[in-house]
Enzyme design. Structure first.
Site, PDB file in Angstrom:
ATOM      1  N   THR A 255       0.795  -1.212   0.000  1.00 32.39           N
ATOM      2  CA  THR A 255       0.000   0.000   0.000  1.00 32.39           C
ATOM      3  C   THR A 255       0.841   1.282   0.000  1.00 32.39           C
ATOM      4  OG1 THR A 255      -1.636  -1.197   1.333  1.00 32.39           O
ATOM      5  CG2 THR A 255      -1.971   1.154   1.093  1.00 32.39           C
TER       6      THR A 255
ATOM      7  N   VAL B 147     -10.467  -8.174  -1.573  1.00 32.03           N
ATOM      8  CA  VAL B 147     -10.429  -6.724  -1.448  1.00 32.03           C
ATOM      9  C   VAL B 147      -9.916  -6.394  -0.058  1.00 32.03           C
ATOM     10  CG1 VAL B 147     -11.783  -4.593  -1.416  1.00 32.03           C
ATOM     11  CG2 VAL B 147     -12.325  -6.395  -3.068  1.00 32.03           C
TER      12      VAL B 147
END
Length: 284
Positions: free
Chosen positions: A155, A184
């Protein structure tokens, strides 16, 4: 009215110690922060600064977002991203492939205004209609990811405050290596990996399933809204996550005045922030 100073803070993902890649990741975060800072310094909007900074990180194969994204169990790239403003406008995409900069697609979802989160093939079709050209999925797969690099970082994200006191956050990720197709994570889920309201904004990184369970981004912003400074709010939020889930994560924050803060309980999380009148700061 609270007076605001322009500020920007970016992160390159929480993960294990990266050795020789540490300095390169710090430099990458510094470059992305500068790109976003130039937007707010010129009087641009916080949303534009966030989009520009995160897209810069997506284009850097050292980071797990855009080019360089982790591969799922089937050896494919599926990416998540979100962007949100302090006015509660939000746009997100999940499990998308063949898009070079998912953060730009998330911004298009925000601007369209009909939905908050689009996923999979529907998100790709929306991208086509929005004028974002697809790229061959294999162009997003780097040799390092194909060989399953040793250090795991997940991320990228950015929080920015502009000269008019507008605040925004954005987050983008390739997800966890070897994830099940269709998984997800926290990044595109509003309140989990990304959140902004009039009090401040947050972008998170780390173990997505743990972040989701404690709504880490909104928890962090709520702490600021209750009077904690960004650094204290970040520390308290990460401590809560560790206590309740035993997970590892990190968060970057900014409040409406332009103060920034961050915390993590991983081995490292490359960060760079710039506040008006001060020299850029990088840390890990």
């Amino acid at each position: 009215m609270v007076s605001s100073q322009p500020a920007i803070i970016v992160h390159g993902g929480a993960g294990r110690g990266s050795g020789e890649r540490r300095e390169a990741r710090l430099a990458g975060c510094g470059e992305a922060a500068l790109v976003g800072w130039q937007v707010v310094q010129a009087g641009g909007q916080a949303l534009d600064a966030v989009e520009a900074a995160v897209a810069t990180l997506e284009d850097d194969p050292l980071f797990n977002a855009g080019t360089g994204s982790s591969l799922n169990r089937d050896g494919e790239v599926e990416m998540d991203a979100a962007v949100m403003s302090g006015t509660l406008q939000a746009g997100a995409v999940a499990a998308v492939s063949g898009i070079r900069n998912p953060i730009r697609l998330a911004r298009k979802v925000l601007e369209d205004g009909r939905h908050v989160l689009l996923a999979g093939p529907g998100a790709r079709e929306f991208a086509r209609r929005a004028g974002i050209s697809p790229v061959p999925p294999e162009t997003l797969v780097t040799p390092a990811q194909r060989d399953r690099w040793e250090e795991s970082h997940g991320t990228v994200g950015c929080v920015a405050v502009d000269r008019n006191g507008r605040i925004a956050a954005g987050t983008s990720t390739g997800g966890t290596p070897g994830k099940l197709p269709g998984r997800v994570g926290d990044s595109p889920l509003i309140g989990c990996g990304t959140y902004a309201n009039p009090a401040g904004a947050a972008s998170c990184t780390g173990e997505g399933e743990a972040i989701i369970k404690v709504l880490l981004a909104k928890t962090s912003v709520d702490l600021m809204d209750s009077g904690a400074g960004p650094a204290e709010a970040a520390r308290r939020a990460v401590a809560l996550l560790a206590r309740q889930t035993s997970g590892q994560a990190g968060v970057i924050l900014a409040d409406r005045s332009g103060a920034v803060g961050y915390a993590h309980n991983a081995e490292e999380m490359p960060v760079c922030y710039i506040v008006e009148g001060e020299e850029p700061v990088t840390a890990s």
